[in-house]
Design an enzyme around this catalytic site. Sequence first.
Site, mmCIF file in Angstrom:
data_model
loop_
_atom_site.group_PDB
_atom_site.id
_atom_site.type_symbol
_atom_site.label_atom_id
_atom_site.label_comp_id
_atom_site.label_asym_id
_atom_site.label_seq_id
_atom_site.Cartn_x
_atom_site.Cartn_y
_atom_site.Cartn_z
ATOM 1 C CD1 TRP A 148 -1.535 7.316 10.108
ATOM 2 C CD2 TRP A 148 -1.543 5.456 8.810
ATOM 3 N NE1 TRP A 148 -3.405 6.501 9.034
ATOM 4 C CE2 TRP A 148 -2.546 5.849 8.906
ATOM 5 C CE3 TRP A 148 -1.263 4.446 8.606
ATOM 6 C CZ2 TRP A 148 -4.014 4.529 8.623
ATOM 7 C CZ3 TRP A 148 -1.983 3.491 7.822
ATOM 8 C CH2 TRP A 148 -3.450 3.763 7.801
ATOM 9 N NE ARG A 158 -10.181 -2.536 13.704
ATOM 10 C CZ ARG A 158 -9.370 -1.871 12.886
ATOM 11 N NH1 ARG A 158 -7.487 -2.217 12.885
ATOM 12 N NH2 ARG A 158 -9.151 -0.467 11.702
ATOM 13 C CD GLU A 213 -6.715 -7.012 10.351
ATOM 14 O OE1 GLU A 213 -5.902 -6.775 9.907
ATOM 15 O OE2 GLU A 213 -7.368 -5.568 10.244
ATOM 16 C CG HIS A 229 -2.131 1.184 13.199
ATOM 17 N ND1 HIS A 229 -1.308 1.779 11.757
ATOM 18 C CD2 HIS A 229 -2.613 0.205 12.324
ATOM 19 C CE1 HIS A 229 -1.372 1.901 11.251
ATOM 20 N NE2 HIS A 229 -2.261 0.944 11.009
ATOM 21 C CG HIS A 261 -11.304 -3.601 10.782
ATOM 22 N ND1 HIS A 261 -10.543 -3.284 10.239
ATOM 23 C CD2 HIS A 261 -10.924 -4.679 11.494
ATOM 24 C CE1 HIS A 261 -9.746 -3.741 10.123
ATOM 25 N NE2 HIS A 261 -9.668 -4.905 10.436
ATOM 26 C CD GLU A 293 -0.643 -4.144 11.223
ATOM 27 O OE1 GLU A 293 -2.146 -4.885 11.187
ATOM 28 O OE2 GLU A 293 -0.892 -2.409 10.613
ATOM 29 C CG ASP A 308 -3.700 -2.264 2.972
ATOM 30 O OD1 ASP A 308 -3.997 -1.860 3.592
ATOM 31 O OD2 ASP A 308 -2.844 -2.794 3.074
ATOM 32 N NE ARG A 363 -3.024 -8.157 13.810
ATOM 33 C CZ ARG A 363 -2.986 -7.304 12.556
ATOM 34 N NH1 ARG A 363 -1.768 -6.813 12.647
ATOM 35 N NH2 ARG A 363 -3.925 -7.413 11.816
ATOM 36 C CE1 TYR A 368 -5.129 1.574 10.754
ATOM 37 C CE2 TYR A 368 -6.198 0.974 12.631
ATOM 38 C CZ TYR A 368 -5.756 0.996 11.529
ATOM 39 O OH TYR A 368 -6.173 -0.168 10.566
ATOM 40 C CG HIS A 420 -2.222 -7.095 8.089
ATOM 41 N ND1 HIS A 420 -1.457 -6.540 7.078
ATOM 42 C CD2 HIS A 420 -3.076 -6.639 8.724
ATOM 43 C CE1 HIS A 420 -1.280 -5.075 7.433
ATOM 44 N NE2 HIS A 420 -3.035 -4.854 7.772
ATOM 45 C CG ASP A 477 -4.921 -2.087 15.281
ATOM 46 O OD1 ASP A 477 -3.464 -1.952 15.418
ATOM 47 O OD2 ASP A 477 -4.788 -2.498 13.450
ATOM 48 C CG ASN A 500 -2.226 0.745 1.222
ATOM 49 O OD1 ASN A 500 -2.135 2.077 0.452
ATOM 50 N ND2 ASN A 500 -2.737 0.752 1.820
ATOM 51 C CD GLU A 507 -4.976 -5.345 14.766
ATOM 52 O OE1 GLU A 507 -5.357 -6.012 15.287
ATOM 53 O OE2 GLU A 507 -4.619 -5.244 13.883
HETATM 54 O O1 EZ4 Z 1 -3.367 0.662 8.863
HETATM 55 O O2 EZ4 Z 1 -2.532 -2.145 5.991
HETATM 56 O O3 EZ4 Z 1 -5.414 -4.163 10.939
HETATM 57 N N1 EZ4 Z 1 -4.667 -3.357 10.130
HETATM 58 C C1 EZ4 Z 1 -4.193 -2.242 10.343
HETATM 59 C C2 EZ4 Z 1 -4.452 -1.788 8.408
HETATM 60 C C3 EZ4 Z 1 -2.905 -1.477 8.471
HETATM 61 C C4 EZ4 Z 1 -2.839 -1.095 6.721
HETATM 62 C C5 EZ4 Z 1 -1.388 -0.190 5.751
HETATM 63 O O4 EZ4 Z 1 -1.578 -0.657 5.004
HETATM 64 O O5 EZ4 Z 1 -3.279 -1.890 10.744
HETATM 65 O O6 EZ4 Z 1 -5.207 -1.433 8.630
HETATM 66 CO CO CO Z 2 -3.591 -3.339 12.494
#
Ligand code: EZ4
Ligand code: CO
Length: 399
Positions: A399, A147, A336, A209, A122, A259, A313, A280, A159, A309, A207, A37, A233
């Site tokens: 991010w 989630r 997921e 992130h 999600h 991921e 994307d 993951r 996010y 994961h 998550d 992505n 997560e």
């Molecule tokens: O942000 O794959 O758990 N899922 C995630 C995803 C990631 C994307 C980034 O391209 O964290 O949504």
């Molecule tokens: Co994630």
Amino acid sequence: MKITEMRTIVTCPGRNYVLIKIVTDSGIHGVGDGTLNGRELAVAALLEKHLAPLLIGRDADRIEDTWQDLFRGTYWRGGPVLNTALAAVDMALWDIKGKRAQLPLYSLLGGKTRDSALCYGHASGDSFEDTAQHARELIDRGYRVVRCQTQIPGTHGTYGAGRGDAPRGEQLPFVETWEPTPYLQTIPKLFDFLRRELGDQVELLHDVHERLNPIQAARLARELEPYHLFFLEDPLRPEHKESFRVIREHSTIPLAMGELFTNKWECLPLITEQLIDFIRCDLAHVGGITEAKKIATLCEAFHIQTAWHGPPDVSPITHAANVHLDLALPNFGIQEWSQLPDPVADVILGGPTYSDGCLTVSDEPGLGCEIDEAAAGAYPYQRAYLPTTRRADGSVHDW
Ligand code: EZ4
Ligand code: CO
């Protein structure tokens, strides 16, 4: 059975995908997914310019040898770009092997250990009530694990909080703002609210992130304990592997991570020290089915389950590979699962089927997916970046 051609197909049926077809002299071909992505064309160029010439004339049966040669034989190894291209090749070769044997991939991996794979969806929202409402919609559609993400007050973009997709910068990345203090104050309150609204039968998870530092993550893990999450997560950046010890020292919350890892060695300390409960990794970024199977086996020895994961994307080809592994692995945990944009089905036929909180795949040989190249041509690539994140003082954050 010799490889005669590898075609790279870059297409955007609502999302950018980098897909390949490997063709053999027997007429059998295989499909693979090499989507990374926001950096799609780097992988496409690697596949087209560097890997295709290396593959022509090879025995399509030799998946492990090809994997080793593309990973180690090229000297420069690892990282998301190289290993996403490797994943595409690996998937296509497994697809060919399945078609040749006339067996679905799960059968080549040892056969089913379960009839279907539990999955999570999600739920997102701009407020606690929005998130609860979205979770209720998923529960009504049969999801048993959800989630939950929510907008953090005082920040701009969060996010996972927006319904549907993350905001995508068409020209340049969309810049979000984020601060740890309001985040750490909000998330325990979100789960307190959700448990009161949704009860304790549904499994919930969250998550992070990779946005917290170790002691912040330990605090969040501890404060979330009363709500019994299925797992927390990606609490820390992927560079922070030993720091998972800090979270473990303070909490019994199940932890999931992976991921952003691109090979088994990056996962090792988390596995061998039992610092996580779910791995993951992304099949499309760790070098495909071959590497994921090995990672799963390492995990099995340490009582760690899989949670591959499954974001929107990566294409249905990777989602299909995920579920084939899920059905075969003894230490599968959860999958997921993301709804993909409707036009994706015009370009990629097949992929997992959702029903009643679980996923299955068909008994078609190989991965059970096909690419309609003419349809793909109708959806040309569109540059799109992931968002970036800055703190209130203007500094870069993950991010
Ligand atoms: O942000 O794959 O758990 N899922 C995630 C995803 C990631 C994307 C980034 O391209 O964290 O949504
Ligand atoms: Co994630």
